[in-house]
Write an enzyme that holds these catalytic residues in place. Sequence first.
Site, mmCIF file in Angstrom:
data_model
loop_
_atom_site.group_PDB
_atom_site.id
_atom_site.type_symbol
_atom_site.label_atom_id
_atom_site.label_comp_id
_atom_site.label_asym_id
_atom_site.label_seq_id
_atom_site.Cartn_x
_atom_site.Cartn_y
_atom_site.Cartn_z
ATOM 1 N N ARG A 184 -91.394 -71.729 28.642
ATOM 2 C CA ARG A 184 -89.925 -71.668 28.754
ATOM 3 C C ARG A 184 -89.204 -72.553 27.734
ATOM 4 O O ARG A 184 -88.132 -73.103 28.015
ATOM 5 C CB ARG A 184 -89.452 -72.032 30.174
ATOM 6 C CG ARG A 184 -90.016 -71.155 31.255
ATOM 7 C CD ARG A 184 -89.574 -69.701 31.146
ATOM 8 N NE ARG A 184 -90.336 -68.880 32.069
ATOM 9 C CZ ARG A 184 -91.419 -68.162 31.731
ATOM 10 N NH1 ARG A 184 -91.840 -68.119 30.468
ATOM 11 N NH2 ARG A 184 -92.057 -67.462 32.625
ATOM 12 N N SER A 234 -85.505 -67.799 38.804
ATOM 13 C CA SER A 234 -86.212 -68.968 39.343
ATOM 14 C C SER A 234 -85.419 -70.223 39.027
ATOM 15 O O SER A 234 -85.095 -70.489 37.868
ATOM 16 C CB SER A 234 -87.600 -69.100 38.711
ATOM 17 O OG SER A 234 -88.351 -67.970 39.023
ATOM 18 N N GLU A 304 -85.168 -75.218 36.021
ATOM 19 C CA GLU A 304 -85.349 -74.357 34.845
ATOM 20 C C GLU A 304 -83.972 -73.884 34.353
ATOM 21 O O GLU A 304 -83.740 -73.730 33.157
ATOM 22 C CB GLU A 304 -86.206 -73.144 35.229
ATOM 23 C CG GLU A 304 -86.378 -72.156 34.085
ATOM 24 C CD GLU A 304 -87.352 -71.029 34.398
ATOM 25 O OE1 GLU A 304 -88.426 -71.304 34.959
ATOM 26 O OE2 GLU A 304 -87.023 -69.879 34.075
HETATM 27 C C1 LIG Z 1 -82.820 -61.815 38.764
HETATM 28 C C2 LIG Z 1 -83.380 -62.652 37.635
HETATM 29 C C3 LIG Z 1 -84.723 -62.533 37.288
HETATM 30 C C4 LIG Z 1 -85.257 -63.308 36.252
HETATM 31 N N1 LIG Z 1 -86.576 -63.151 35.943
HETATM 32 C C5 LIG Z 1 -87.090 -63.872 34.916
HETATM 33 C C6 LIG Z 1 -88.480 -63.711 34.557
HETATM 34 O O1 LIG Z 1 -89.212 -62.930 35.137
HETATM 35 N N2 LIG Z 1 -88.940 -64.475 33.519
HETATM 36 C C7 LIG Z 1 -88.149 -65.358 32.833
HETATM 37 O O2 LIG Z 1 -88.636 -65.994 31.901
HETATM 38 N N3 LIG Z 1 -86.847 -65.524 33.163
HETATM 39 C C8 LIG Z 1 -86.304 -64.804 34.173
HETATM 40 N N4 LIG Z 1 -84.989 -64.969 34.511
HETATM 41 C C9 LIG Z 1 -84.172 -65.993 33.802
HETATM 42 C C10 LIG Z 1 -83.447 -65.479 32.536
HETATM 43 O O3 LIG Z 1 -83.219 -64.090 32.594
HETATM 44 C C11 LIG Z 1 -84.230 -65.837 31.268
HETATM 45 O O4 LIG Z 1 -84.417 -67.230 31.145
HETATM 46 C C12 LIG Z 1 -83.540 -65.320 30.001
HETATM 47 O O5 LIG Z 1 -84.401 -65.511 28.916
HETATM 48 C C13 LIG Z 1 -82.220 -66.039 29.693
HETATM 49 O O6 LIG Z 1 -81.575 -65.307 28.688
HETATM 50 P P1 LIG Z 1 -79.978 -65.285 28.553
HETATM 51 O O7 LIG Z 1 -79.641 -64.469 27.380
HETATM 52 O O8 LIG Z 1 -79.370 -64.876 29.833
HETATM 53 O O9 LIG Z 1 -79.709 -66.820 28.245
HETATM 54 P P2 LIG Z 1 -78.533 -67.768 28.811
HETATM 55 O O10 LIG Z 1 -78.703 -67.934 30.288
HETATM 56 O O11 LIG Z 1 -77.221 -67.285 28.347
HETATM 57 O O12 LIG Z 1 -78.908 -69.133 28.070
HETATM 58 C C14 LIG Z 1 -80.130 -69.765 28.342
HETATM 59 C C15 LIG Z 1 -80.404 -70.800 27.241
HETATM 60 O O13 LIG Z 1 -80.661 -70.109 26.007
HETATM 61 C C16 LIG Z 1 -79.707 -70.526 25.009
HETATM 62 N N5 LIG Z 1 -79.370 -69.330 24.201
HETATM 63 C C17 LIG Z 1 -78.894 -68.146 24.656
HETATM 64 N N6 LIG Z 1 -78.731 -67.287 23.635
HETATM 65 C C18 LIG Z 1 -79.087 -67.947 22.501
HETATM 66 C C19 LIG Z 1 -79.138 -67.598 21.119
HETATM 67 N N7 LIG Z 1 -78.789 -66.383 20.682
HETATM 68 N N8 LIG Z 1 -79.556 -68.550 20.227
HETATM 69 C C20 LIG Z 1 -79.929 -69.780 20.647
HETATM 70 N N9 LIG Z 1 -79.891 -70.166 21.946
HETATM 71 C C21 LIG Z 1 -79.490 -69.256 22.865
HETATM 72 C C22 LIG Z 1 -78.523 -71.059 25.773
HETATM 73 O O14 LIG Z 1 -77.784 -71.958 24.988
HETATM 74 C C23 LIG Z 1 -79.208 -71.708 26.963
HETATM 75 O O15 LIG Z 1 -79.699 -72.978 26.611
HETATM 76 C C24 LIG Z 1 -84.427 -64.212 35.541
HETATM 77 C C25 LIG Z 1 -83.068 -64.317 35.875
HETATM 78 C C26 LIG Z 1 -82.547 -63.552 36.913
HETATM 79 C C27 LIG Z 1 -81.090 -63.652 37.242
#
Ligand SMILES: Cc1cc2nc3c(=O)[nH]c(=O)nc-3n(C[C@H](O)[C@H](O)[C@H](O)COP(=O)(O)OP(=O)(O)OC[C@H]3O[C@@H](n4cnc5c(N)ncnc54)[C@H](O)[C@@H]3O)c2cc1C
Length: 309
Positions: A184, A234, A304
């Site tokens: 992560r 999570s 996380e």
């Molecule tokens: C129902 C549900 C199920 C999930 N299942 C999983 C799973 O199975 N596995 C898993 O790993 N995660 C899971 N997640 C968590 C989440 O989807 C992941 O961590 C995902 O990678 C976050 O991406 P995001 O674009 O939403 O990032 P955000 O939540 O918008 O940001 C997360 C972090 O990434 C940074 N960030 C975002 N975009 C960029 C960019 N373009 N450049 C640099 N930094 C950036 C942000 O600054 C922040 O620090 C789940 C979430 C939910 C709600």
Amino acid sequence: MERLEELKKRLTEGCPGLELRVNEPMSRHTTFRIGGPAALMALPRTITEAACVLKTAWELDVDPFFLGNGSNLLVADEGCPGFVVKLAGEFEEICLHPSPQNGQPLLSAGGGALLSKLSHQAQKWGLTGLEFASGIPGSVGGAITMNAGAYGGEISQKLLWVCVLDRNGEKQNFRASECSFDYRKSIFSGGDFFVVEALFRLEPDDPAAIKARMDELTAQRKAKQPLEYPSAGSMFKRPTGHFAAALIDQCGLKGLTAGGAQVSEKHAGFVVNRGGATCADVLELVRQVKERVLQQTGVELEMEVKVLK
Ligand SMILES: Cc1cc2nc3c(=O)[nH]c(=O)nc-3n(C[C@H](O)[C@H](O)[C@H](O)COP(=O)(O)OP(=O)(O)OC[C@H]3O[C@@H](n4cnc5c(N)ncnc54)[C@H](O)[C@@H]3O)c2cc1C
């Protein structure tokens, strides 16, 4: 605040056509549906706009917060007094390219493309390797930054290159092997690089077989996860040698509530918004869970989900 006013002025003058929003409610941009307003938000649609945004912000010593799909994010009820940047337009595109070397196709995706869309598009093109990601509600940029993973797959495994904008607003390419991927996290987690594009190498396979695997994983998710309520997935990292959900369950904390936030009755690793939950509710619940798990099992849980204040 003065610096943000100056930033807004310079962006309005220097990046014509750039979409800027003032006091944008972050609850609209998080899967938790929680969060007060971001003082200033920019939504660059092209690489020229994105470069202009970053260069201008960093010149003024304003650290932008890179927002993906907000699916791993908890935003303070008071909102965030700073500057948020979210990719739009061309950064949401996904393209198929023939590989110059051996004819094996390559897939490129903008940092703002949804991971679910990417894996479904790969399936339609008969490319396997991203089935695990079909139910992760993040953007490509967020998933790479977090090295998102599920069911034995991780985004880093199928990645060839990542293109970022650095602190000077300049493009830099990183090979996957240069991204320091770990559980992560990656080299991009510190906020110094904005992930704007990625290139994936996938294997050809029968679209029907890929779809069957994706359907199977979706069914597993629906059976185990509380997808009917807003959440950020999570809440805690996997502690070495344990599973956070199992520890929380073992401590009898399923269903524990603080205001509108609840430890899911279906999956103890999730905190869900049962309606009207605030950031303060979620943080209070997290505090109680951490305290009880530490007392009863000796294991210290670490969040996380990122918190933006
Ligand atoms: C129902 C549900 C199920 C999930 N299942 C999983 C799973 O199975 N596995 C898993 O790993 N995660 C899971 N997640 C968590 C989440 O989807 C992941 O961590 C995902 O990678 C976050 O991406 P995001 O674009 O939403 O990032 P955000 O939540 O918008 O940001 C997360 C972090 O990434 C940074 N960030 C975002 N975009 C960029 C960019 N373009 N450049 C640099 N930094 C950036 C942000 O600054 C922040 O620090 C789940 C979430 C939910 C709600």
